[in-house]
Design a protein around this motif. Sequence first.
Motif, PDB file in Angstrom:
ATOM      1  N   UNK A   2       8.673 -18.109 -17.503  1.00 41.98           N
ATOM      2  CA  UNK A   2       8.488 -18.201 -16.280  1.00 41.98           C
ATOM      3  C   UNK A   2       7.648 -17.020 -15.551  1.00 41.98           C
ATOM      4  N   UNK A   3       7.392 -16.054 -16.218  1.00 40.26           N
ATOM      5  CA  UNK A   3       6.656 -14.840 -15.697  1.00 40.26           C
ATOM      6  C   UNK A   3       5.362 -14.390 -16.652  1.00 40.26           C
ATOM      7  N   UNK A   4       4.346 -15.108 -16.564  1.00 35.88           N
ATOM      8  CA  UNK A   4       3.269 -14.698 -17.590  1.00 35.88           C
ATOM      9  C   UNK A   4       2.661 -13.430 -17.254  1.00 35.88           C
ATOM     10  N   UNK A   5       2.926 -12.872 -16.158  1.00 37.14           N
ATOM     11  CA  UNK A   5       2.509 -11.726 -15.656  1.00 37.14           C
ATOM     12  C   UNK A   5       3.153 -10.337 -16.316  1.00 37.14           C
ATOM     13  N   UNK A   6       4.230 -10.856 -16.833  1.00 38.31           N
ATOM     14  CA  UNK A   6       5.130  -9.652 -17.437  1.00 38.31           C
ATOM     15  C   UNK A   6       4.752  -9.589 -19.352  1.00 38.31           C
TER      16      UNK A   6
END
Length: 199
Positions: free
Chosen positions: A146-150
């Motif tokens: 859910x958080x590809x930026x991490x």
Amino acid sequence: MNDPKLAVAVISGLAMLLLVEPGAQAQQDNQLIPQSSTTSQASHPKHSVRQKQVSKPGQTHTSKQITATRAALAQVAKPHQLILQVNSNDPAMMNLTLNNATNVAQYYRDLGEPVSIEIVTFGPGLHMLRDDTSPVKPRIEALAMSNPEISFKACGNTQENMRKAENKDISLIPQATVVKSGVVRVMELQEQGWSYVKP
């Protein structure tokens, strides 16, 4: 530029700048054109000075638009960048780090601004990304979807030292990427302007 929303924002900002900029330039050019002949200005110096001091209402507004557009483009072009370090085999610290990463990602997602977050593990903190010992493995799996930026970085030096100490291969979770040195990774990202937070 892989993010479609980011691409649209940049293109929109550039289009606005191109549409607004010529008008502002034309108004600046008009100021350079004398309002009356040299003879007339010489005979009416006060009138001439008054003409130069009068500003056009539209010009101020246009300049503000340009400034705001440029600021928006600068903000869109450069993402916020955060390093979070984990160097302890402490589940509470690992969960706190994941909480911080999630909160920062959500904050900038709500603002519509790009952000990149790296969680760098080394020393005992590598257990966070070990397939056999991670106390937060299920949470990382869900978070990564859910958080590809991490992203998650594992120290290769630590992995090798653990392999020698335990006399077995040290497998990492699929979300982890190995870097040569976790400490060097943190240092180099800071040198590139990333913000650094240690829980």
